[in-house]
Design an enzyme around this catalytic site. Sequence first.
Site, PDB file in Angstrom:
ATOM      1  N   LYS A   9      14.260  53.083 -21.205  1.00  0.00           N
ATOM      2  CA  LYS A   9      15.195  54.128 -20.758  1.00  0.00           C
ATOM      3  C   LYS A   9      15.432  55.146 -21.864  1.00  0.00           C
ATOM      4  O   LYS A   9      15.290  54.840 -23.063  1.00  0.00           O
ATOM      5  CB  LYS A   9      16.527  53.508 -20.333  1.00  0.00           C
ATOM      6  CG  LYS A   9      17.416  53.064 -21.480  1.00  0.00           C
ATOM      7  CD  LYS A   9      18.881  52.874 -21.038  1.00  0.00           C
ATOM      8  CE  LYS A   9      19.801  52.683 -22.239  1.00  0.00           C
ATOM      9  NZ  LYS A   9      21.207  52.468 -21.909  1.00  0.00           N
TER      10      LYS A   9
ATOM     11  N   TYR B 132      20.312  51.064 -14.318  1.00  0.00           N
ATOM     12  CA  TYR B 132      21.599  50.472 -13.921  1.00  0.00           C
ATOM     13  C   TYR B 132      22.715  50.701 -14.938  1.00  0.00           C
ATOM     14  O   TYR B 132      23.672  49.938 -14.951  1.00  0.00           O
ATOM     15  CB  TYR B 132      21.450  48.971 -13.664  1.00  0.00           C
ATOM     16  CG  TYR B 132      20.636  48.628 -12.428  1.00  0.00           C
ATOM     17  CD1 TYR B 132      21.072  49.052 -11.165  1.00  0.00           C
ATOM     18  CD2 TYR B 132      19.463  47.881 -12.498  1.00  0.00           C
ATOM     19  CE1 TYR B 132      20.353  48.733 -10.023  1.00  0.00           C
ATOM     20  CE2 TYR B 132      18.739  47.561 -11.355  1.00  0.00           C
ATOM     21  CZ  TYR B 132      19.189  47.987 -10.130  1.00  0.00           C
ATOM     22  OH  TYR B 132      18.488  47.659  -8.998  1.00  0.00           O
ATOM     23  N   HIS B 133      22.587  51.719 -15.756  1.00  0.00           N
ATOM     24  CA  HIS B 133      23.643  51.993 -16.729  1.00  0.00           C
ATOM     25  C   HIS B 133      24.404  53.265 -16.390  1.00  0.00           C
ATOM     26  O   HIS B 133      24.863  53.991 -17.266  1.00  0.00           O
ATOM     27  CB  HIS B 133      23.042  52.068 -18.144  1.00  0.00           C
ATOM     28  CG  HIS B 133      22.428  50.771 -18.588  1.00  0.00           C
ATOM     29  ND1 HIS B 133      21.711  50.649 -19.752  1.00  0.00           N
ATOM     30  CD2 HIS B 133      22.453  49.531 -18.024  1.00  0.00           C
ATOM     31  CE1 HIS B 133      21.286  49.380 -19.880  1.00  0.00           C
ATOM     32  NE2 HIS B 133      21.729  48.703 -18.844  1.00  0.00           N
ATOM     33  N   TYR B 134      24.520  53.567 -15.107  1.00  0.00           N
ATOM     34  CA  TYR B 134      25.208  54.794 -14.679  1.00  0.00           C
ATOM     35  C   TYR B 134      26.676  54.762 -15.122  1.00  0.00           C
ATOM     36  O   TYR B 134      27.294  53.708 -15.206  1.00  0.00           O
ATOM     37  CB  TYR B 134      25.078  54.992 -13.162  1.00  0.00           C
ATOM     38  CG  TYR B 134      25.477  53.798 -12.336  1.00  0.00           C
ATOM     39  CD1 TYR B 134      26.811  53.580 -11.991  1.00  0.00           C
ATOM     40  CD2 TYR B 134      24.535  52.864 -11.901  1.00  0.00           C
ATOM     41  CE1 TYR B 134      27.185  52.478 -11.253  1.00  0.00           C
ATOM     42  CE2 TYR B 134      24.905  51.742 -11.165  1.00  0.00           C
ATOM     43  CZ  TYR B 134      26.239  51.560 -10.842  1.00  0.00           C
ATOM     44  OH  TYR B 134      26.621  50.455 -10.122  1.00  0.00           O
ATOM     45  N   HIS B 135      27.184  55.923 -15.437  1.00  0.00           N
ATOM     46  CA  HIS B 135      28.534  56.034 -16.003  1.00  0.00           C
ATOM     47  C   HIS B 135      29.056  57.448 -15.746  1.00  0.00           C
ATOM     48  O   HIS B 135      28.322  58.295 -15.241  1.00  0.00           O
ATOM     49  CB  HIS B 135      28.485  55.731 -17.508  1.00  0.00           C
ATOM     50  CG  HIS B 135      27.487  56.589 -18.249  1.00  0.00           C
ATOM     51  ND1 HIS B 135      26.147  56.258 -18.319  1.00  0.00           N
ATOM     52  CD2 HIS B 135      27.612  57.770 -18.891  1.00  0.00           C
ATOM     53  CE1 HIS B 135      25.505  57.199 -18.996  1.00  0.00           C
ATOM     54  NE2 HIS B 135      26.373  58.128 -19.354  1.00  0.00           N
TER      55      HIS B 135
END
Length: 536
Positions: free
Chosen positions: A384, A469-472
């Site tokens: 990523k 999957y590290h959305y913020h």
Amino acid sequence: METLNMKFLPTVHSRKVLTTFIWLLILNLSLHQGNGLPYMTSDVQQVSGKSFDYIIVGGGTAGCPLAATLSEKFTVLLVERGGSPYGNPLVIEKKKYGFSLIQTDEFSSVAQSFISKDGVSNHRGRVLGGSSAINGGFYSRASEDFVKKAGWDEELVKEAYRWVESRVVFTPQLTPWQTVAKFGFLEAGIQPYNGFSLEHIEGTKVGGTVFDERGKRHTSADLLEAGNPKNIIVLLNTTVKNIIIDTNRKGNETRVRGIRFIKSDGSSSKIHDAYLNQPKNSSRWGDVILSAGALGSPQTLLLSGIGSHEHLKKFNISVNVGLEGVGDGMQDNPGIPVLADTMPAKRQPDAPSVVGITDDFRFIIQALVLPTSFNASITLIVAKIAIPASKGKLELNSTDPRQNPSVIFNYLADEKDLEECVKMVQLIERVAKSESVSLFMGIAPNNTKSMSSADQRRKLCKSSVRTYYHYHGGCRIGSVVDKDYRVYGVKGLRVIDGSTFEESPGTNPMATVMMLGRYQGIKMLQERKDDSQQHP
Ligand SMILES: Cc1cc2nc3c(=O)[nH]c(=O)nc-3n(C[C@H](O)[C@H](O)[C@H](O)COP(=O)(O)OP(=O)(O)OC[C@H]3O[C@@H](n4cnc5c(N)ncnc54)[C@H](O)[C@@H]3O)c2cc1C
Ligand SMILES: *[C@@H]1O[C@H](CO)[C@@H](O)[C@H](O)[C@H]1NC(C)=O
Ligand SMILES: *[C@@H]1O[C@H](CO)[C@@H](O)[C@H](O)[C@H]1NC(C)=O
Ligand SMILES: *[C@@H]1O[C@H](CO)[C@@H](O)[C@H](O)[C@H]1NC(C)=O
Ligand SMILES: *[C@@H]1O[C@H](CO)[C@@H](O)[C@H](O)[C@H]1NC(C)=O
Ligand SMILES: *[C@@H]1O[C@H](CO)[C@@H](O)[C@H](O)[C@H]1NC(C)=O
Ligand SMILES: *[C@@H]1O[C@H](CO)[C@@H](O)[C@H](O)[C@H]1NC(C)=O
Ligand SMILES: *[C@@H]1O[C@H](CO)[C@@H](O)[C@H](O)[C@H]1NC(C)=O
């Protein structure tokens, strides 16, 4: 506990039984050293109309440690839209890692799927423990720079990390694929090798994990045991619809009074209320705290009339606080997966326990095996972009709080991200072509496909970008909340979770989200203490 290992069990049968017994005893004692879990119920009637010092919306990665901490001195209601993780093999069993993501339904599965407007499919946790109950379980702290930039108290941050780690973090045993990945990263030049470390340091390292030696997952829900169970009520299978807000007669003070909630299963449309305690002196009032995650927290603000006038008008929601920033700055780190296998094979699901941190912390690379169905899996190398430039937006798509809001992340929309991505693909290719990976997969190193031009790599980036999957974002500091995580323009309301981040911390955010719940809880206890010392 980390030093105990099945390998040390003697082989003589009777001794084996005895040692196993003692081993389990030690494990049990050390795992249940807390005060026990608090009372949990799915019966909305038991909470309807009642008052609490604090109300936390979302029993996720941040919400659970926060509830445990506040319960040391105050009564806490923790409302979670999903059910209990305990006894659910999809959550608890390491060998079922990834299965929760392929077994989703609209309103009850522990993982709720959503597709961003970019067309990329994604997931969010819907169970006590939140996304820590469905994730890869990889645990790694944020960098010192991140902590400095946040303006946090560095000693207290360390204490909060250690508080989390002593309860739910373990040292992984590397599987063959993780060992191969480790050597592949090193061969690809991701140096030095740092061994096992929870710190954010450049090179290749083994990180922590929330899966214990027996292959059982410890979610953030386990952190509830560290609190005062008598002071917490966990209300499960209940979705918060909005926050109760009122404005005083003079019209100059907007304050939160409580929450409105419904049963998550849709069996009744009845709306229930719960309130904040209101001691005589209003400066002693607690807060409603949103810990509903990067999608749930901005969504709940919007449903409560906190957001941009224009957007709320579209849904006929009357404006309580005009706050343009709600839903802004949504980000998801672009991830590029490369199949390590030429053919889909049936390997055991394998969560990442090794990470490569490279190019001045710009790229993060890991390896895993994800099930694609009950009889097939894919073996992947994934990387990523740690700090993408592209940002997106979250808006409502419905006034039903059980539905996903609509979100766009604008993956690789900024040219800078596309250029980074091209470099990142070269990195993944180096790892995929390494002797370690090739030999493991039974492919001649020189036979691994490689892109010949930057143009081809750009195309690959665009066509295969997926979520890491590290959305913020969505409730960022300085835009929606202040440095104490209080929502601007309204009293008695905070947001504490991944939605407040401007960038994703460390290699993977879970460690810092858990830490944040503990850290902000302690800060809030300290505030109240200072207050009562000044005015006893
Ligand atoms: C598949 C996957 C794999 C991942 N792998 C890793 C990894 O290996 N390592 C890592 O560090 N990070 C990983 N992450 C990221 C990490 O898990 C998340 O960033 C983190 O858990 C987010 O925490 P949060 O507290 O912000 O939200 P969450 O943990 O998602 O908590 C939000 C909670 O609020 C509840 N909720 C939402 N709306 C409402 C409502 N209206 N009423 C009541 N309750 C509500 C939700 O059900 C949920 O329990 C992964 C994430 C996913 C999805
Ligand atoms: C809560 O919801 C989960 C998921 O839908 C379900 O499995 C469980 O039975 C529910 N529990 C109760 C007590 O309703
Ligand atoms: C609201 O106005 C009253 C008097 O007009 C004042 O005493 C009070 O401090 C004001 N509150 C806020 C939040 O400004
Ligand atoms: C209420 O508490 C605040 C701060 O704790 C204090 O400044 C104030 O004097 C108190 N007011 C009353 C009426 O006790
Ligand atoms: C908002 O209200 C108007 C007028 O009552 C109605 O025409 C419109 O359909 C409503 N919009 C939504 C999204 O409910
Ligand atoms: C897996 O099982 C499904 C049916 O459940 C079947 O259609 C599919 O062909 C199987 N795939 C493999 C790789 O065996
Ligand atoms: C919004 O909701 C409609 C139906 O209500 C659905 O068809 C659409 O796909 C949703 N859009 C998004 C982006 O979720
Ligand atoms: C791969 O190619 C390189 C040069 O292109 C060559 O030196 C090496 O021997 C080849 N390795 C194998 C396993 O064929």
